[in-house]
Design a protein around this motif. Structure first.
Motif, PDB file in Angstrom:
ATOM      1  N   ARG A   1      48.669  48.494  32.517  1.00 14.55           N
ATOM      2  CA  ARG A   1      49.249  47.384  31.752  1.00 14.55           C
ATOM      3  C   ARG A   1      48.961  47.503  30.260  1.00 14.55           C
ATOM      4  O   ARG A   1      49.180  46.541  29.512  1.00 14.55           O
ATOM      5  CB  ARG A   1      48.728  46.054  32.296  1.00 14.55           C
ATOM      6  CG  ARG A   1      49.178  45.783  33.729  1.00 14.55           C
ATOM      7  CD  ARG A   1      49.035  44.321  34.120  1.00 14.55           C
ATOM      8  NE  ARG A   1      47.666  43.840  34.095  1.00 14.55           N
ATOM      9  CZ  ARG A   1      46.782  44.014  35.091  1.00 14.55           C
ATOM     10  NH1 ARG A   1      47.131  44.704  36.167  1.00 14.55           N
ATOM     11  NH2 ARG A   1      45.573  43.519  35.003  1.00 14.55           N
TER      12      ARG A   1
ATOM     13  N   PRO B   1      47.234  40.186  30.994  1.00 16.76           N
ATOM     14  CA  PRO B   1      48.669  40.379  30.740  1.00 16.76           C
ATOM     15  C   PRO B   1      48.975  41.828  30.355  1.00 16.76           C
ATOM     16  O   PRO B   1      48.074  42.620  30.083  1.00 16.76           O
ATOM     17  CB  PRO B   1      48.943  39.439  29.563  1.00 16.76           C
ATOM     18  CG  PRO B   1      47.631  39.405  28.823  1.00 16.76           C
ATOM     19  CD  PRO B   1      46.560  39.479  29.886  1.00 16.76           C
TER      20      PRO B   1
ATOM     21  N   TYR C   1      41.402  47.577  40.160  1.00 11.88           N
ATOM     22  CA  TYR C   1      41.739  46.594  39.125  1.00 11.88           C
ATOM     23  C   TYR C   1      41.599  47.205  37.733  1.00 11.88           C
ATOM     24  O   TYR C   1      42.388  46.905  36.827  1.00 11.88           O
ATOM     25  CB  TYR C   1      40.861  45.353  39.259  1.00 11.88           C
ATOM     26  CG  TYR C   1      41.241  44.461  40.413  1.00 11.88           C
ATOM     27  CD1 TYR C   1      42.567  44.196  40.714  1.00 11.88           C
ATOM     28  CD2 TYR C   1      40.264  43.878  41.210  1.00 11.88           C
ATOM     29  CE1 TYR C   1      42.921  43.376  41.773  1.00 11.88           C
ATOM     30  CE2 TYR C   1      40.605  43.054  42.283  1.00 11.88           C
ATOM     31  CZ  TYR C   1      41.940  42.816  42.553  1.00 11.88           C
ATOM     32  OH  TYR C   1      42.288  42.002  43.617  1.00 11.88           O
TER      33      TYR C   1
ATOM     34  N   LEU D   1      40.251  34.582  44.342  1.00  8.79           N
ATOM     35  CA  LEU D   1      40.938  35.196  43.210  1.00  8.79           C
ATOM     36  C   LEU D   1      42.185  34.449  42.776  1.00  8.79           C
ATOM     37  O   LEU D   1      42.606  34.551  41.620  1.00  8.79           O
ATOM     38  CB  LEU D   1      41.309  36.653  43.512  1.00  8.79           C
ATOM     39  CG  LEU D   1      40.140  37.614  43.733  1.00  8.79           C
ATOM     40  CD1 LEU D   1      40.632  39.058  43.673  1.00  8.79           C
ATOM     41  CD2 LEU D   1      39.036  37.398  42.706  1.00  8.79           C
ATOM     42  N   TYR D   2      42.767  33.709  43.677  1.00 12.39           N
ATOM     43  CA  TYR D   2      44.018  33.044  43.340  1.00 12.39           C
ATOM     44  C   TYR D   2      43.848  31.539  43.171  1.00 12.39           C
ATOM     45  O   TYR D   2      44.819  30.810  43.026  1.00 12.39           O
ATOM     46  CB  TYR D   2      45.063  33.344  44.422  1.00 12.39           C
ATOM     47  CG  TYR D   2      45.214  34.823  44.645  1.00 12.39           C
ATOM     48  CD1 TYR D   2      45.919  35.611  43.749  1.00 12.39           C
ATOM     49  CD2 TYR D   2      44.601  35.442  45.733  1.00 12.39           C
ATOM     50  CE1 TYR D   2      46.036  36.978  43.935  1.00 12.39           C
ATOM     51  CE2 TYR D   2      44.707  36.817  45.925  1.00 12.39           C
ATOM     52  CZ  TYR D   2      45.420  37.577  45.027  1.00 12.39           C
ATOM     53  OH  TYR D   2      45.529  38.935  45.195  1.00 12.39           O
TER      54      TYR D   2
ATOM     55  N   ASP E   1      40.630  28.279  37.887  1.00 12.73           N
ATOM     56  CA  ASP E   1      39.340  28.674  37.309  1.00 12.73           C
ATOM     57  C   ASP E   1      38.247  27.646  37.559  1.00 12.73           C
ATOM     58  O   ASP E   1      37.071  27.990  37.647  1.00 12.73           O
ATOM     59  CB  ASP E   1      39.500  28.899  35.799  1.00 12.73           C
ATOM     60  CG  ASP E   1      40.259  30.178  35.481  1.00 12.73           C
ATOM     61  OD1 ASP E   1      40.479  30.977  36.417  1.00 12.73           O
ATOM     62  OD2 ASP E   1      40.641  30.366  34.311  1.00 12.73           O
TER      63      ASP E   1
ATOM     64  N   GLU F   1      35.327  36.037  27.389  1.00  8.62           N
ATOM     65  CA  GLU F   1      35.636  35.004  28.366  1.00  8.62           C
ATOM     66  C   GLU F   1      34.509  34.722  29.360  1.00  8.62           C
ATOM     67  O   GLU F   1      34.450  33.631  29.925  1.00  8.62           O
ATOM     68  CB  GLU F   1      36.894  35.396  29.152  1.00  8.62           C
ATOM     69  CG  GLU F   1      38.137  35.564  28.293  1.00  8.62           C
ATOM     70  CD  GLU F   1      38.591  34.274  27.641  1.00  8.62           C
ATOM     71  OE1 GLU F   1      38.325  33.195  28.222  1.00  8.62           O
ATOM     72  OE2 GLU F   1      39.186  34.322  26.551  1.00  8.62           O
TER      73      GLU F   1
ATOM     74  N   LEU G   1      42.455  40.705  37.241  1.00 13.53           N
ATOM     75  CA  LEU G   1      43.730  40.532  37.934  1.00 13.53           C
ATOM     76  C   LEU G   1      44.747  39.815  37.063  1.00 13.53           C
ATOM     77  O   LEU G   1      45.957  40.063  37.167  1.00 13.53           O
ATOM     78  CB  LEU G   1      43.501  39.752  39.229  1.00 13.53           C
ATOM     79  CG  LEU G   1      44.701  39.505  40.135  1.00 13.53           C
ATOM     80  CD1 LEU G   1      45.229  40.827  40.679  1.00 13.53           C
ATOM     81  CD2 LEU G   1      44.320  38.578  41.283  1.00 13.53           C
ATOM     82  N   ARG G   2      44.285  38.942  36.179  1.00 17.89           N
ATOM     83  CA  ARG G   2      45.185  38.107  35.376  1.00 17.89           C
ATOM     84  C   ARG G   2      45.468  38.676  33.987  1.00 17.89           C
ATOM     85  O   ARG G   2      46.145  38.017  33.187  1.00 17.89           O
ATOM     86  CB  ARG G   2      44.579  36.709  35.247  1.00 17.89           C
ATOM     87  CG  ARG G   2      44.443  35.992  36.582  1.00 17.89           C
ATOM     88  CD  ARG G   2      43.723  34.671  36.430  1.00 17.89           C
ATOM     89  NE  ARG G   2      43.565  33.986  37.717  1.00 17.89           N
ATOM     90  CZ  ARG G   2      42.963  32.810  37.859  1.00 17.89           C
ATOM     91  NH1 ARG G   2      42.470  32.187  36.802  1.00 17.89           N
ATOM     92  NH2 ARG G   2      42.860  32.260  39.054  1.00 17.89           N
TER      93      ARG G   2
ATOM     94  N   ARG H   1      38.785  38.243  39.081  1.00 17.21           N
ATOM     95  CA  ARG H   1      39.814  37.241  38.802  1.00 17.21           C
ATOM     96  C   ARG H   1      40.363  37.409  37.390  1.00 17.21           C
ATOM     97  O   ARG H   1      41.580  37.316  37.160  1.00 17.21           O
ATOM     98  CB  ARG H   1      39.237  35.838  38.996  1.00 17.21           C
ATOM     99  CG  ARG H   1      40.254  34.721  38.849  1.00 17.21           C
ATOM    100  CD  ARG H   1      39.714  33.408  39.384  1.00 17.21           C
ATOM    101  NE  ARG H   1      38.484  33.000  38.724  1.00 17.21           N
ATOM    102  CZ  ARG H   1      37.752  31.951  39.119  1.00 17.21           C
ATOM    103  NH1 ARG H   1      38.110  31.255  40.185  1.00 17.21           N
ATOM    104  NH2 ARG H   1      36.654  31.619  38.461  1.00 17.21           N
ATOM    105  N   LEU H   2      39.470  37.696  36.434  1.00 13.68           N
ATOM    106  CA  LEU H   2      39.911  37.939  35.063  1.00 13.68           C
ATOM    107  C   LEU H   2      40.738  39.218  34.971  1.00 13.68           C
ATOM    108  O   LEU H   2      41.806  39.247  34.340  1.00 13.68           O
ATOM    109  CB  LEU H   2      38.698  38.024  34.134  1.00 13.68           C
ATOM    110  CG  LEU H   2      38.991  38.373  32.666  1.00 13.68           C
ATOM    111  CD1 LEU H   2      39.851  37.296  32.022  1.00 13.68           C
ATOM    112  CD2 LEU H   2      37.699  38.554  31.886  1.00 13.68           C
TER     113      LEU H   2
END
Length: 390
Positions: A55, A134, A48, A14-15, A18, A69, A131-132, A128-129
């Motif tokens: 958010r 914004p 998540y 995840l970190y 890409d 994406e 988590l990121r 992963r998406l």
């Protein structure tokens, strides 16, 4: 519960960057080898999703960015997570509930589980998406009970939808023009009636904000079209290009017709563009992308001019009618002050949500034939105020 497998898989995948396929494969291998980790993997996914809500994201926003994406399999996975998380969520507003209902009703095939490794890789890509994502400007999600006796304006909106559906389906430009013009007339009347009712009762909520998707390709021209539709219907649109949507601010009845008209005009524009492009290719032209970009840019520009003219004419007619009725009743009209106060309220909400905005130039408009054909198509899809046919 033993979470070590999930923790190690997340730490690996995840970190990472890409393009780090080796890290993703390492995480997927760990998960694939441990079926006991499946429940914890799903639980993390639900977390998540809930984190995305905190958010400022909404269900339609998350599905849209995943579709933009990633791939179909990721869209199916996130839809399942959203629906599974919903019963554990706090009460939200009616638009949120409608988004969940559309997700639940949408036909979709079950995710293809070819093997555990492939499935785990897709899950990690999705997480992963998520988590990121914004933080977005928060929208109003306050749950509200439906008005007593139902919504009287629903019949008007049904008529508007029916007119626009016919405009999209017809193969005759003159008929599409007449149907779109009548729909815009009803939209203007719908907005004005709602404004007057709120003014007379000293009630009604303040302006709201909706996110409306602006999808690829040619998203800049589509954003311009949405902005034109919003402006003509007493709303303001702010485009977020990286995330593929515009936030439209206005009063609820106006937001409803903005979404309806924008969607319909996109369908009409695409139909007209396909026909014009076929004619260009038959003449030996090959520059399809530049033609389409220029076509849609011209279409958006021309529609904006037509809609602004139609909105001004509708407001003049309604003001005259309202002033005449008010003079007979109690010697004064109230439409223009009500509309002005709503305009101020919308502007203040936009400035509060988006204290810093920029303008952008239209890119890629280089095809003269595309511009000409787009302008002609917009003329055929003209929407203007006409005498009421009731």
């Amino acid at each position: 519960m033993d979470t070590s497998t999930v923790d190690r898989a997340f730490q690996a995948a995840l970190y990472a960057a890409d393009d780090d396929h080796a890290a993703l494969d390492t995480g997927a291998s760990l998960l694939a080898a441990d079926p006991a980790a499946d429940a914890e993997l799903t639980r993390r996914g639900l977390e998540y999703v809930a984190g995305a809500w905190r958010r400022g994201w909404q269900p339609a926003d998350v599905v849209r960015i995943v579709r933009r994406e990633l791939d179909d399999v990721h869209e199916r996975l996130v839809t399942a997570l959203i629906l599974e998380q919903a019963p554990h969520d706090r009460p939200r507003g009616p638009r949120w509930a409608a988004q969940l209902a559309r997700l639940a009703e949408a036909p979709s095939a079950a995710p293809a589980r070819t093997d555990r490794f492939t499935h785990a890789g897709a899950v990690l890509e999705l997480y992963r998406l998520l988590l990121r994502l914004p933080t977005l400007e928060p929208l109003d999600e306050t749950p509200s009970p439906p008005p007593a006796g139902g919504r009287p304006e629903s019949r008007m909106l049904a008529r508007i939808r029916a007119l626009l559906a016919k405009a999209e389906a017809t193969g005759f430009p003159d008929e599409a023009e007449a149907l779109s013009a009548k729909a815009q007339e009803l939209m203007a009347r719908h907005s004005i009636d709602e404004a007057l009712l709120a003014g007379q009762t000293h009630g009604g909520d303040g302006p709201a904000a909706w996110r409306i998707g602006v999808d690829q390709p040619y998203e800049q021209a589509k954003a311009v079209l949405l902005d034109a539709v919003a402006s003509a219907n007493h709303c303001r649109a702010v485009w977020n290009e990286p995330l593929g949507f515009s936030t439209v601010v206005g009063f609820e009845p106006d937001l409803e017709v903005v979404e309806l008209l924008y969607t319909s005009l996109l369908v009409q524009a695409t139909t007209a563009m396909t026909k014009a492009e076929a004619a260009q290719r038959a003449g030996g032209r090959k520059r399809t992308r530049t033609f389409r970009q220029s076509f849609l840019a011209a279409y958006a520009h021309r529609i904006g001019t037509r809609l602004a003219s139609a909105a001004e004419e509708a407001a003049r007619q309604a003001a005259a009618e309202a002033a005449g009725d008010a003079t007979e009743a109690h010697g004064g009209g109230g439409l223009l002050p009500v509309l002005a106060s709503r305009e101020v309220a919308v502007t203040e909400r936009v400035e509060h949500m988006f204290p810093e905005t920029t303008t952008t130039r239209m890119r890629g408009v280089t095809d003269a034939a595309g511009w000409t054909e787009g302008s002609r198509a917009a003329d055929r899809a003209e929407v203007r105020s006409r005498r009421r046919l009731d």
